[in-house]
Design an enzyme around this catalytic site. Structure first.
Site, short mmCIF file in Angstrom:
data_model
loop_
_atom_site.label_atom_id
_atom_site.label_comp_id
_atom_site.label_asym_id
_atom_site.label_seq_id
_atom_site.Cartn_x
_atom_site.Cartn_y
_atom_site.Cartn_z
N HIS A 271 6.50 -5.41 -1.18
CA HIS A 271 7.15 -5.74 0.09
C HIS A 271 8.27 -4.74 0.33
CE1 HIS A 271 9.16 -7.99 3.27
NE2 HIS A 271 8.01 -8.62 3.41
N ASP A 328 1.22 -12.90 1.80
CA ASP A 328 -0.23 -12.85 2.05
C ASP A 328 -1.07 -13.11 0.81
OD1 ASP A 328 0.61 -10.23 4.27
OD2 ASP A 328 -0.09 -12.23 4.81
#
Ligand code: SDX
Length: 392
Positions: A271, A328
């Site tokens: 991320h 996700d």
């Protein structure tokens, strides 16, 4: 060019705006919407209450909540002429391409939304988008199944209505499973906003030219589709399925993800901001266990996901680069358990992120921010004379 330009590829260290909407701390794994923690909202709120909070800045009181829900409920139908646009798509068209097209087409059905700042009906456009996106999303699924679309039912709440439109069949009554509706509500809340991510920055950039809300949101849907962004939730399941088909061993895929010659990445990992853990991934991972157990589903790819996470968290390459599961990584396992097909996972992300996009677009417009227009450092050819084609 006068002055100097600081090059910041991917805007890794560039602040594009101030904002009062979402706070996140990548080191501590903190995420708050208008000051409320994501943990509390995911447990105690419902998606429309959180949408109201993001868009209007405060948790709604009962009167405000009832009015917001009533307005959205009574705008869930879509102009029948939009079916003509929709019917033109081939059955295997990816739902994200269909959704960005249909949302853009909404500006044609609501012409008073042609941008510029005298758009007095912003609140009505907000209601229309919040109300119609789920309806349009279910059209994609019904077409893929060769089933007739379902019209929304005003007596159902937002998540139940979506499930009814998705899975209801004319030949039998559809029973809403409260476990499924509750899981959907939690997932939508967890996706609702995330400060200046790629798709939100896209919505703000388009909105900064005074383009209308539908065009701005359509652009956000397109940006979200990419596998490095929202499209990762589909790519994660496809990756886990490939590992399962390949015997279930994860080490080979970890090694592929570390191999710089190989474009393969561990989807659902890493991320830009979270460098310890994504708080949403923690909540979703726990919810995945609870939902699958409650539904009596034993999905082998959940074990593969856990094994992959375990192996990556103990691997020097991932530890050094602070790569952890993101929002996700586990979300697709729940969507799958809810019966949602993998090519609709990113559409689910878009439905969740819609209130955040709207809130950020509204904040930019109300702040009267200037049109976004970044600079560049030119590295192309110096001035040179034109050459006729005969001499080239
Ligand atoms: C979302 O921004 C947001 O807030 C987004 C989001 C939201 O709510 O809006 O949180 C939603 O988009 C989550 C991310 C979903 N994407 C994926 O899961 C795709 C896989 N992840 C990566 O592509 C990547 O981690 C990103 C895109 C998420 C972040 O990329 P960055 O910040 O540009 O980091 P990078 O690509 O520069 O990677 C840094 C290093 C590189 O290695 P080195 O060059 O230092 O040797 O880490 C490596 C990368 O190669 N790396 C990975 C990896 N992610 C980063 N290596 C293997 N597998 C991965 N998943």
């Amino acid at each position: 060019q006068s002055g100097y330009v600081t090059l910041d590829l991917g805007y890794k260290n560039t602040g594009a705006t101030t904002s009062n909407i979402t706070f996140l701390d990548g080191e501590k794994g903190i995420l708050r919407y208008r000051g409320y923690s994501i943990e509390e909202l995911a447990d105690k709120a419902d998606f429309l209450g959180v949408s109201y909070l993001l868009i209007y800045g405060e948790l709604p009181n009962q009167t405000q909540y009832d009015k917001f829900v009533h307005e959205i409920t009574h705008h869930t139908m879509v102009n029948e002429d939009m079916r003509k646009i929709f019917d033109g798509f081939p059955v295997n068209a990816h739902p994200m391409g269909v959704m960005s097209s249909l949302v853009s087409a909404m500006s044609g059905f609501y012409p008073e939304s042609y941008g510029s700042n005298n758009d007095k009906d912003v609140d009505l456009h907000i209601i229309r988008l919040m109300a119609k996106l789920p309806t349009l999303a279910t059209w994609c699924y019904k077409k893929s199944q060769g089933h007739p679309i379902n019209y929304p039912k005003n007596k159902l709440d937002y998540c139940s209505n979506f499930l009814h439109m998705m899975f209801g069949l004319p030949v039998e009554d559809y029973e809403i499973n409260p476990v499924v509706a509750k899981a959907l509500n939690k997932l939508l809340i967890l996706h609702a906003d995330h400060e200046q991510n790629c798709s939100t920055s896209t919505v703000r950039l388009v909105g900064s030219s005074q383009a209308n809300l539908y065009s701005s949101i359509s652009a956000g849907i397109s940006a979200l589709w990419g596998p490095l962004h929202g499209g990762a939730n589909q790519a994660v399941i496809e990756m886990l399925e490939a590992i399962k088909a390949d015997g279930g061993g994860v080490q080979k895929y970890l090694d592929k993800a570390k191999d710089k010659e190989d474009p393969f990445r561990l989807m659902g990992f890493g991320h830009r901001v979270y460098k310890n853990f994504d708080p949403r991934a923690r909540i979703i991972k726990k919810a995945a266990d609870e939902v699958l157990e409650a539904l009596g589903i034993d999905d082998p790819i959940l074990d593969i996901a856990r094994g992959l996470e375990e192996a990556a968290l103990n691997d020097e390459y991932f530890i050094k680069r602070k790569l952890y599961p993101n929002v996700d990584f586990y979300s697709g396992i729940i969507y799958r358990a809810l019966g949602i097909p993998v090519n609709m996972f990113t559409v689910m992300f878009a439905i969740g992120r819609l209130p955040g996009w709207i809130a950020q677009w509204k904040e930019l417009r109300e702040a009267g921010q200037p049109i976004g227009r970044p600079r560049q450092i030119y590295t192309g050819p110096k001035e040179r004379p034109f050459v006729d084609i005969a001499d080239r």
